[in-house]
Write a protein that holds these residues in place. Structure first.
Motif: not given
Length: 233
Positions: A149-173
């Motif tokens: 979960l930490r890996f994907w949260r930090e990786l998602g942040a690298c893409f520059g869109n916090p909304y996509l990153a937050d949604f991805l984290h929710r889906l991963r949980v």
């Protein structure tokens, strides 16, 4: 008086998040089983806190799809089907594809190789990936989930869109909540869990989006095959 009220609100908000995090971890660890019911009072007594932050935490987890509220019985851990899992994997793939498109389009907030921050950010993501891979190889599901979960949260942040990153984290949980009810039936998970984290990082560093997409596709196929096999008995 205003300062006191503000501090109280901050304390309650922090407690609310701590309780939500603790209950989420209980679900992911399999200690709260799908369909298990409990009340606000029971959780408040368990943690030795008042009912208000507990109720707020449970409402938050319900909004995230981990719990279901029952007007007469309180709350229960949501039970997901294999069809739910398939839908989550599909949605997860679409979100990640959106991240790839944002990166290809040159989103200004995305981490770039020539950015001075890039080395530190990538090193941190890689470390999370290495820890996740070690846990997967050892079959340690609890440790894997935390690092994954930490890996994907930090990786998602690298893409520059916090909304996509937050949604991805929710889906991963949600996908982990759905998967653990099947995975924890196995006594030995070594060799069963996906461990391509650093491979994905290397492909993204090289700007090899085709390879990164192939890794994600293989990961999704692996996840579906594993859960479908376990669910079928």
């Amino acid at each position: 008086m205003p300062a006191s009220t503000g501090n109280g609100a901050v304390t309650r908000s922090t407690l609310r998040q701590q309780i939500a995090d603790a209950l989420r971890d209980e679900v992911l660890a399999g200690r709260l089983q799908p369909g298990q019911e409990f009340t606000v009072k029971e959780i408040a007594e368990q943690y030795g806190v008042s009912a208000t932050p507990v109720r707020e935490a449970l409402v938050d987890l319900s909004a995230q799809g981990l719990l279901e509220a029952d007007q007469h019985r309180g709350f229960r851990v949501r039970e997901y089907s294999v069809d739910d899992f398939r839908g989550m994997i599909e949605a997860r793939g679409l979100v990640i594809e959106g991240m790839f498109l944002a990166l290809t389009a040159g989103r200004p907030n995305a981490v770039r190789p020539d950015d001075p921050r890039a080395a530190a950010v990538v090193a941190g993501v890689r470390r999370r990936g290495e820890e996740a891979q070690r846990a997967a190889a050892a079959g340690d599901l609890t440790v894997l989930i935390g690092y994954d979960l930490r890996f994907w949260r930090e990786l998602g942040a690298c893409f520059g869109n916090p909304y996509l990153a937050d949604f991805l984290h929710r889906l991963r949980v949600q996908t982990w909540v759905c998967a653990v009810q099947h995975l924890r039936r196995l006594t030995d998970l070594r060799g069963e869990l996906w461990a391509g984290h650093t491979q994905l990082v290397e492909a993204l560093i090289a700007r090899d989006n085709d390879s990164a997409r192939a890794i994600i596709a293989a990961y999704n196929a692996h996840s579906l095959t594993l859960i479908e096999r376990l669910a079928s008995g």
